[in-house]
Design an enzyme around this catalytic site. Structure first.
Site, PDB file in Angstrom:
ATOM      1  N   CYS A   1       0.819  -1.216   0.000  1.00 57.25           N
ATOM      2  CA  CYS A   1       0.000   0.000   0.000  1.00 57.25           C
ATOM      3  C   CYS A   1       0.852   1.265   0.000  1.00 57.25           C
ATOM      4  O   CYS A   1       0.325   2.370  -0.068  1.00 57.25           O
ATOM      5  CB  CYS A   1      -0.953  -0.006   1.187  1.00 57.25           C
ATOM      6  SG  CYS A   1      -1.991  -1.467   1.167  1.00 57.25           S
TER       7      CYS A   1
ATOM      8  N   SER B   1     -10.791   1.021   5.979  1.00 60.03           N
ATOM      9  CA  SER B   1     -10.778   1.797   4.749  1.00 60.03           C
ATOM     10  C   SER B   1     -11.587   1.055   3.691  1.00 60.03           C
ATOM     11  O   SER B   1     -12.051  -0.049   3.902  1.00 60.03           O
ATOM     12  CB  SER B   1      -9.349   2.016   4.287  1.00 60.03           C
ATOM     13  OG  SER B   1      -8.674   0.780   4.185  1.00 60.03           O
TER      14      SER B   1
ATOM     15  N   HIS C   1      -9.337   3.897  -0.550  1.00 58.42           N
ATOM     16  CA  HIS C   1      -8.001   3.334  -0.456  1.00 58.42           C
ATOM     17  C   HIS C   1      -7.699   2.425  -1.640  1.00 58.42           C
ATOM     18  O   HIS C   1      -7.752   1.202  -1.524  1.00 58.42           O
ATOM     19  CB  HIS C   1      -7.861   2.566   0.868  1.00 58.42           C
ATOM     20  CG  HIS C   1      -6.472   2.059   1.131  1.00 58.42           C
ATOM     21  ND1 HIS C   1      -5.338   2.627   0.577  1.00 58.42           N
ATOM     22  CD2 HIS C   1      -6.025   1.022   1.906  1.00 58.42           C
ATOM     23  CE1 HIS C   1      -4.272   1.955   0.996  1.00 58.42           C
ATOM     24  NE2 HIS C   1      -4.657   0.978   1.792  1.00 58.42           N
TER      25      HIS C   1
END
Lengths: 446, 416
Positions: free
Chosen positions: B98, B232, B359
């Site tokens: 991420c 998220s 996200h």
């Protein structure tokens, strides 16, 4: 024989049908879950899926795979725990695929009745034909050394007639799922004085594992569910026929369908429900019930007429609705059948006129899907709505009040004639099997 | 590397919408735009602001798991697809779970510092709604150590941060901790409502706090110590921005008041095969933030805003502690008191962050930079907060995995 042992070899008759496929799915999953228990390691579980249609069985396997996948996706957390020792199964996808295989691997599809000769339990979900059921039960019982138990999904044939006809000596009970079995939580359990306690205990345990709600019904043709539905349907047809003395039939049918859905706050109108079940199935069930009801005549010429014209409703194999009294587009009614001209007339052409005749709905009215899922507020919403309805002087209100009174009466009859043990049982069947927001035995309009 | 040996700027940011549950365009049963669409939209959105592809020397694309979400590897090859003018120019794909987006930024920054490029196009992208969440969880678990997967939760990462939340509950009290996590969630949604590209832009829930209170964590339905509001989003989105030198900025015709200067960067890697030394601490974020602040020669009190990596509300709370805004165990209080809200002491995630904006895993790092660029140059629209010359700095914290890859960047408006 323990519960786990008894479920080692099971057969479903009519496995490719609407009800049979659901029963097969639930049973296959239950058997697979048993097979995965450590104490059942080494035991083989077999579920024979028997149907006359080879093509139907191919479709069944496809249906099973898709459904088991959904089930596995929902219980992945549990499955990860079950497969804890399997080092080769790491990702959710590995685990889900293994479980799908495990369930499908239990199922043995085939067209030969001989496969049932080793089974301990026979689930029967073939057409509502008493003589055919008796013939098959007898044949299986004569050739099966296990003294198998017969679980019939009949929604109308009295169980004792099957018992006596096939000479089963109490080894048969009614285990009536609602359509679709994988979703509807209700099972009507019909026993006779002859049914063994061991079998009843098993049926209760099995239903509990399937997360079903059992309502006991006495062994009177139609039991609770169809006992209400068939009479309720006849009332609807009669009301539409009455109204049609003053207006075209399609308009009358539209109005009664609307009253029975919107005004009564039900999930669908009565004619849509008849189409959903199938006009042929409804007629057949009435035919099965009628000889057992000396004081009533469960029969209607219009239904016979529709079948003669090959307008039958029911569902396509992909689950979509076939046209019946109503014509459907994307699952929604758009037109109504005119039996005189054999044509569908679009609702949009007369809807406004009919709605005006019915009069406005009470201001507190909310559709079924709002009312039914308003947890905690449902009763108050219904009470306010019916109070308002009772005060109204419109044709719609009058028809709805009559309809509800008739439904009340049918419910009371089911208790007084000994079909149901209590008003609660009647209401539970209608709430859970028919998704009504309230039971037929109610005080709303008294 | 304390001081950057050359001035580095960012400008021309562009965000696509964050598509997923919450957006009215999102229908899981209908076909959706593909990864090519997002790369193109973000890339072209940036190119349009800099006079076109001819001004680009090099492209970098950050992405986490297109190889599984979209069955597509080799993403560098999609940079020239954005515009014919990028054909035959250098292009690199970077991956750090991420934090892939921020790695695209640091890669571009290093090209500027190495003087091998004056204008780098950085794109971050992820398209995750190609599969159901239960399978998406497998893919995202790749941000952890695969040898831990077998014993992990079906929803692996929510499971990891649920364990962190549980440790925090045990140490400091559950209700106390959740009061901070609740406020974090409320801030995220309220901020997202001000940003038209945010996934929660159209969120209409009246009492967000009451909704949060109602949804107690339930291990039978999800993970033990978090509810879905603590998490998220599953998002499809891309963001683009250019990273330039002084010359590059001129070449693109971008005035300084429309650009931000990169003041410092810090990149930290924690051994992925080790469990976190303390579940109630984000040690890699702590190190990266400290280093970035030191390199910039400022203190945290000079920050006007920060975009932090709230993949879970508990991560947001723990980050306030890792950054030094709150002492250990005091982060929940710090957030509950409104210090991270848009009118608070240090506004964080002013367009909703990972919980409110969305996200898109490999795209998030670039999205954070775009948000800071918008805020510092005063073009954040309804989401704009006040930025003063007295406190001119913005910061991004992008995290990959469970506090494994961390990039911290500090920015300032280029003409200040």
């Amino acid at each position: 024989m323990t519960y786990d042992e008894r479920l080692q070899n099971v057969s479903v008759l009519g496995a490719a049908g609407k009800m049979g496929s659901g029963i097969l799915l639930l049973t296959a999953v239950e058997m697979a879950d048993l097979s995965l228990k450590p104490e059942n390691k080494g035991r083989t579980y077999s579920l024979n899926a028997i149907d006359v249609s080879s093509a139907g069985l191919a479709g069944l396997m496809r249906y099973l795979k898709a459904q088991v996948m959904k089930i596995a996706e929902k219980k992945t957390v549990l499955l990860r725990e079950l497969y804890k020792e399997r080092k080769d199964l790491i990702e959710n996808e590995d685990i889900i695929n293994e479980y799908i295989f495990e369930v499908l691997n239990i199922v043995r599809p085939g067209t030969k009745i001989e496969a049932t000769y080793d089974s301990n339990i026979i689930f029967e979900a073939i057409i509502e034909n008493k003589d055919l059921k008796i013939k098959l039960f007898k044949q299986i019982d004569d050739n099966n050394p296990n003294k198998p138990w017969f679980f019939t999904n009949t929604s109308s044939v009295p169980i004792h007639l099957l018992d006596e006809g096939a000479n089963l000596n109490g080894r048969v009970l009614g285990f009536h799922f609602y359509n679709p079995p994988a979703i509807q939580r209700l099972v009507e359990l019909i026993t006779t004085g002859n049914t063994s306690t061991e079998m009843i205990e098993f049926a209760n345990a099995y239903a509990k594992n399937l997360k079903k709600i059992i309502v006991p019904s006495n062994d009177k043709a139609g039991f609770i569910g169809n006992g209400h539905f068939m009479r309720d349907a006849l009332h609807g047809i009669n009301e539409a026929e009455n109204l049609s003395k003053d207006m075209p039939f399609v308009e009358a049918l539209y109005m009664i369908n609307k009253v029975s859905q919107d005004y009564l706050v039900r999930p669908m109108g009565i004619f849509q429900l008849i189409d959903y079940v199938g006009i042929d199935v409804v007629t057949f069930i009435m035919g099965v019930m009628n000889p057992h009801l000396p004081n009533e005549d469960l029969h209607n010429a219009l239904l016979d007429n529709m079948i003669e014209m090959e307008v039958k409703g029911g569902q396509n194999s992909n689950g979509s609705q076939k046209d019946g009294f109503l014509k459907y587009e994307r699952g929604k009614p758009v037109a109504i059948f005119n039996p005189d001209t054999k044509e569908y007339i679009y609702i949009s052409g007369f809807q406004a006129k009919c709605d005006e005749k019915l009069g406005a709905l009470p201001q507190s009215w909310k559709p079924w899907k709002v009312v039914n899922f308003s947890r905690g507020k449902k009763d108050a919403m219904l009470e306010a709505y019916f109070n308002e309805l009772a005060e109204m002087d419109t044709l719609g209100a009058e028809l709805a009040i009559n309809y509800n009174a008739e439904s009340n009466e049918i419910g009371a009859l089911l208790v007084s004639s000994g079909v149901a043990n209590s008003a609660d049982d009647v209401n539970t069947v209608m709430l859970t099997g028919f998704y009504h927001a309230y039971g037929p035995i109610n005080d709303y309009l008294k | 590397m304390k001081n950057l040996r050359r001035k580095v700027y960012m400008a021309a940011g562009y965000n696509t919408i964050s598509l997923g549950t919450g957006r009215k365009e999102f229908n899981p049963k209908k076909p959706r735009p593909d990864i090519e669409h997002y790369i193109k939209e973000a890339g072209q959105g940036t190119l349009k602001q800099i006079g076109g592809a001819k001004n680009i020397d090099e492209g970098v694309i950050g992405n986490f798991m297109a190889a599984r979400f979209n069955k597509q590897g080799h993403l560098a090859g999609f940079i020239p697809m954005i515009d014919e003018g990028l054909q035959y120019k250098p292009s690199t794909r970077v991956e750090g779970a991420c934090a892939s987006g921020a790695l695209a930024l640091t890669t571009g920054i290093k090209s500027i510092l190495a003087e091998t490029a004056d204008v780098v196009l950085a794109v971050g992208v992820e398209v995750q709604n190609t599969m159901k969440a239960i399978y998406g969880a497998d893919v995202l678990a790749g941000a952890g150590w695969f040898k831990n997967r077998k014993n992990g939760h079906a929803f692996f990462f929510p499971g990891q941060f649920s364990d962190r939340a549980k440790a925090y509950y045990e140490k400091y009290g559950m209700e106390y901790a959740r009061s901070g996590m609740k406020q974090w969630f409320v801030n995220a949604i309220e901020n997202a409502r001000l940003c038209p590209t945010a996934q929660e832009y159209e969120n209409k829930v009246g009492d967000l706090g009451a909704l949060y209170d109602k949804m107690r964590p339930n291990g039978k339905a999800f993970v033990d110590s978090l509810n879905v509001l603590d998490c998220s989003k599953v998002s499809d989105a891309a963001s683009g921005i250019v990273i330039t030198s002084e010359e590059g900025l001129e070449r693109c015709g971008i005035p300084k008041d429309q650009a931000v200067e990169v003041i410092s960067i810090a990149q930290v890697e924690r051994n992925i095969t080790n469990d976190p030394p303390d579940k109630t601490e984000l040690t890699a974020i702590k190190k990266a933030a400290k280093q970035a602040i030191e390199n910039a020669g400022i203190s945290i009190n000079d920050l006007a805003t920060a975009e932090v990596h709230d993949c879970f509300s508990i991560a947001g709370v723990l980050t306030t502690e890792a950054l030094g805004f709150a002492d250990p165990g005091k982060g929940a209080q710090f957030v509950a008191d409104g210090n991270t809200a848009r009118d608070g002491k240090i506004p964080m995630n002013t367009t909703g962050g990972l919980i409110g904006w969305g996200h898109p895993t490999g795209g998030t790092g670039v999205h954070q930079a775009v948000t800071i660029w918008e805020q510092l140059t005063g073009i954040a629209g309804d989401a704009q907060i006040e930025i003063s010359k007295e406190r001119p700095y913005g910061m991004t914290i992008n995290m990959g995995g469970d506090d494994v890859t961390v990039v911290a960047i500090i920015y300032k408006r280029a003409d200040w």
